[in-house]
Structure formats: structure tokens, C-alpha cells
Design a protein around this motif. Structure first.
Motif, PDB file in Angstrom:
ATOM      1  N   LEU A  99      -0.185   9.337  -0.398  1.00  0.00           N
ATOM      2  CA  LEU A  99       0.050   9.347   0.889  1.00  0.00           C
ATOM      3  C   LEU A  99       0.522  10.727   1.119  1.00  0.00           C
ATOM      4  O   LEU A  99       1.315  11.272   0.637  1.00  0.00           O
ATOM      5  N   ARG A 100      -0.241  11.492   2.155  1.00  0.00           N
ATOM      6  CA  ARG A 100       0.261  12.837   2.612  1.00  0.00           C
ATOM      7  C   ARG A 100       0.256  12.828   4.012  1.00  0.00           C
ATOM      8  O   ARG A 100      -0.359  11.993   4.747  1.00  0.00           O
ATOM      9  N   VAL A 101       0.728  13.943   4.520  1.00  0.00           N
ATOM     10  CA  VAL A 101       0.973  14.285   5.885  1.00  0.00           C
ATOM     11  C   VAL A 101      -0.109  15.254   6.402  1.00  0.00           C
ATOM     12  O   VAL A 101      -0.080  16.174   5.569  1.00  0.00           O
ATOM     13  N   ASP A 102      -0.953  15.112   7.242  1.00  0.00           N
ATOM     14  CA  ASP A 102      -2.144  15.964   7.665  1.00  0.00           C
ATOM     15  C   ASP A 102      -2.364  15.927   9.140  1.00  0.00           C
ATOM     16  O   ASP A 102      -2.625  14.849   9.928  1.00  0.00           O
ATOM     17  N   ASP A 103      -1.779  17.178   9.807  1.00  0.00           N
ATOM     18  CA  ASP A 103      -1.816  17.382  11.215  1.00  0.00           C
ATOM     19  C   ASP A 103      -1.421  15.978  11.939  1.00  0.00           C
ATOM     20  O   ASP A 103      -2.168  15.439  12.921  1.00  0.00           O
ATOM     21  N   GLY A 104      -0.148  15.446  11.722  1.00  0.00           N
ATOM     22  CA  GLY A 104       0.463  14.414  12.446  1.00  0.00           C
ATOM     23  C   GLY A 104       0.155  13.197  12.067  1.00  0.00           C
ATOM     24  O   GLY A 104       0.590  12.113  12.644  1.00  0.00           O
ATOM     25  N   GLN A 105      -0.875  13.188  10.995  1.00  0.00           N
ATOM     26  CA  GLN A 105      -1.012  11.637  10.515  1.00  0.00           C
ATOM     27  C   GLN A 105      -0.455  11.519   9.138  1.00  0.00           C
ATOM     28  O   GLN A 105      -0.583  12.293   8.421  1.00  0.00           O
ATOM     29  N   ALA A 106      -0.429  10.297   8.926  1.00  0.00           N
ATOM     30  CA  ALA A 106      -0.093   9.679   7.425  1.00  0.00           C
ATOM     31  C   ALA A 106      -1.526   9.540   7.093  1.00  0.00           C
ATOM     32  O   ALA A 106      -2.134   8.574   7.444  1.00  0.00           O
ATOM     33  N   VAL A 107      -1.970  10.018   5.886  1.00  0.00           N
ATOM     34  CA  VAL A 107      -3.381   9.945   5.232  1.00  0.00           C
ATOM     35  C   VAL A 107      -3.022   9.283   4.002  1.00  0.00           C
ATOM     36  O   VAL A 107      -2.654  10.058   2.889  1.00  0.00           O
ATOM     37  N   ALA A 108      -3.608   8.058   3.819  1.00  0.00           N
ATOM     38  CA  ALA A 108      -3.591   7.247   2.541  1.00  0.00           C
ATOM     39  C   ALA A 108      -4.930   7.118   1.952  1.00  0.00           C
ATOM     40  O   ALA A 108      -5.851   7.186   2.731  1.00  0.00           O
ATOM     41  N   THR A 109      -4.651   7.305   0.719  1.00  0.00           N
ATOM     42  CA  THR A 109      -5.885   7.540  -0.331  1.00  0.00           C
ATOM     43  C   THR A 109      -5.959   6.511  -1.542  1.00  0.00           C
ATOM     44  O   THR A 109      -4.771   6.889  -2.188  1.00  0.00           O
ATOM     45  N   LEU A 110      -6.539   5.714  -1.853  1.00  0.00           N
ATOM     46  CA  LEU A 110      -6.595   4.868  -2.826  1.00  0.00           C
ATOM     47  C   LEU A 110      -7.812   4.732  -3.483  1.00  0.00           C
ATOM     48  O   LEU A 110      -8.923   4.822  -2.786  1.00  0.00           O
ATOM     49  N   VAL A 111      -7.873   5.206  -4.842  1.00  0.00           N
ATOM     50  CA  VAL A 111      -9.093   5.442  -5.597  1.00  0.00           C
ATOM     51  C   VAL A 111      -9.127   4.257  -6.628  1.00  0.00           C
ATOM     52  O   VAL A 111      -7.955   3.945  -7.225  1.00  0.00           O
ATOM     53  N   PHE A 112     -10.405   3.906  -6.690  1.00  0.00           N
ATOM     54  CA  PHE A 112     -10.349   2.514  -7.742  1.00  0.00           C
ATOM     55  C   PHE A 112     -11.922   2.710  -8.484  1.00  0.00           C
ATOM     56  O   PHE A 112     -12.852   3.434  -7.638  1.00  0.00           O
ATOM     57  N   ILE A 139     -13.410  -5.149  -1.823  1.00  0.00           N
ATOM     58  CA  ILE A 139     -12.390  -4.552  -2.273  1.00  0.00           C
ATOM     59  C   ILE A 139     -11.838  -3.403  -1.281  1.00  0.00           C
ATOM     60  O   ILE A 139     -10.915  -3.311  -0.772  1.00  0.00           O
ATOM     61  N   ALA A 140     -12.717  -2.527  -1.024  1.00  0.00           N
ATOM     62  CA  ALA A 140     -12.625  -1.376  -0.025  1.00  0.00           C
ATOM     63  C   ALA A 140     -11.858  -1.916   1.152  1.00  0.00           C
ATOM     64  O   ALA A 140     -11.063  -1.367   1.873  1.00  0.00           O
ATOM     65  N   LYS A 141     -12.774  -2.927   1.768  1.00  0.00           N
ATOM     66  CA  LYS A 141     -12.386  -3.434   2.997  1.00  0.00           C
ATOM     67  C   LYS A 141     -11.006  -4.107   2.949  1.00  0.00           C
ATOM     68  O   LYS A 141     -10.222  -3.765   3.873  1.00  0.00           O
ATOM     69  N   THR A 142     -10.753  -4.784   1.886  1.00  0.00           N
ATOM     70  CA  THR A 142      -9.462  -5.374   1.587  1.00  0.00           C
ATOM     71  C   THR A 142      -8.390  -4.393   1.622  1.00  0.00           C
ATOM     72  O   THR A 142      -7.316  -4.364   2.177  1.00  0.00           O
ATOM     73  N   PHE A 143      -8.520  -3.088   0.864  1.00  0.00           N
ATOM     74  CA  PHE A 143      -7.497  -1.914   0.737  1.00  0.00           C
ATOM     75  C   PHE A 143      -7.365  -1.652   2.229  1.00  0.00           C
ATOM     76  O   PHE A 143      -6.118  -1.235   2.506  1.00  0.00           O
ATOM     77  N   VAL A 144      -8.449  -1.283   2.933  1.00  0.00           N
ATOM     78  CA  VAL A 144      -8.091  -0.933   4.398  1.00  0.00           C
ATOM     79  C   VAL A 144      -7.294  -1.708   5.133  1.00  0.00           C
ATOM     80  O   VAL A 144      -6.244  -1.411   5.723  1.00  0.00           O
ATOM     81  N   GLU A 145      -7.582  -2.944   4.937  1.00  0.00           N
ATOM     82  CA  GLU A 145      -6.867  -3.976   5.987  1.00  0.00           C
ATOM     83  C   GLU A 145      -5.343  -4.003   5.288  1.00  0.00           C
ATOM     84  O   GLU A 145      -4.282  -4.207   6.120  1.00  0.00           O
TER      85      GLU A 145
END
Length: 140
Positions: A100-113, A124-130
Motif C-alpha cells: 500500500l502506498r500513497v500516490d497523488d492523495g490516494q491510497a494505492v493497494a497492490t495485490l499480486v498472486f 479471485i481478482a474480483k474478490t480481492f477488489v471487493e
């Protein structure tokens, strides 16, 4: 559009929650900016990167100023909770990376599998977004 393996493209094209865009696939079932990309891996399957952009806490609060201690505590808790995303799906999957990082006033979550079956990987990707969306809303 970023090139994704053809089997992955077919699976994501067939799934109602995704539509192709320049970065890979955009998730259409969330109000947040969420995308999924995929690439070939050494071995079985593909590597998927799920990225979800959400507002930082101070941007989500109307008319109030959020102090740095509150914002930092919220962000750290959000980051720790996202590490548990693999538990949100019934599939047996491990996260190769969670950040999780901050970029331009947003929290950007990145999950890799990594996963073998592209159709199941789309679910699975949809579940991760949810999961990211729900975790964000709970934190607010």
C-alpha cells in the motif's frame, strides 16, 4: 491496452465484472479505480496484479481536517488488514506481494498472486477488489 496472455484475456472478457482498458482490465463492480493485469510466469499459470486506488482518509472526510496521527494510524491499519486478502477467497491462493502506498492523495493497494486457471483467477481478482473496498469502507 497492455498485452495479457490470450487465455487470460479470454477468461476476463467472459467475466461480467471486467472490461478491457489501457492497463489490462478495469473492474466495473466498484466505485474505486481498480485494474487487473496479468503476465506469464515461470512454471504453471500466470501472475496477476490487482491495483485499487482509494482516497486517503482526509479526502474522504467532508469539511474536517484529519490530523497526521489519525491519518498515519488509519493508513498503517489499512495496510496490515490488506495483507489478509488471501483469506477472503475460497480458492487456495497465496499473495506473492501486498503493498500500500500513497500516490497523488490516494491510497494505492497492490495485490499480486499467481494462479493456474485464468477463469478462477478472474474470480479471485474480483474478490480481492471487493476485499480492498470493504476493508477501506470499514476503516472509514
Amino acid at each position: 491496452m497492455t498485452t495479457v496472455p490470450s487465455a487470460v484475456a479470454s477468461a476476463f472478457d467472459d467475466h461480467d465484472a471486467f472490461e478491457p482498458d489501457e492497463e489490462g482490465y478495469r473492474v466495473t463492480t466498484t466505485v474505486f479505480d481498480a485494474t487487473v493485469t496479468a503476465s506469464d510466469t515461470d512454471g504453471v499459470g500466470h501472475e496477476y496484479t490487482v491495483t485499487v486506488r482509494t482516497p486517503m482518509l482526509d479526502a474522504a472526510v467532508e469539511g474536517e481536517v484529519v490530523g497526521p496521527a489519525v491519518e498515519d494510524g488509519w493508513f498503517e491499519t489499512y495496510e496490515r488488514r490488506l495483507e489478509d486478502a488471501a483469506g477472503a477467497t475460497r480458492a487456495r491462493v497465496d499473495l506473492d506481494e501486498s503493498r500500500l502506498r500513497v500516490d497523488d492523495g490516494q491510497a494505492v493497494a497492490t495485490l499480486v498472486f499467481s494462479y493456474g486457471d485464468p477463469g478462477q483467477a478472474a474470480a479471485i481478482a474480483k474478490t480481492f477488489v471487493e476485499y480492498v473496498e470493504g476493508t477501506y469502507v470499514e476503516g472509514i
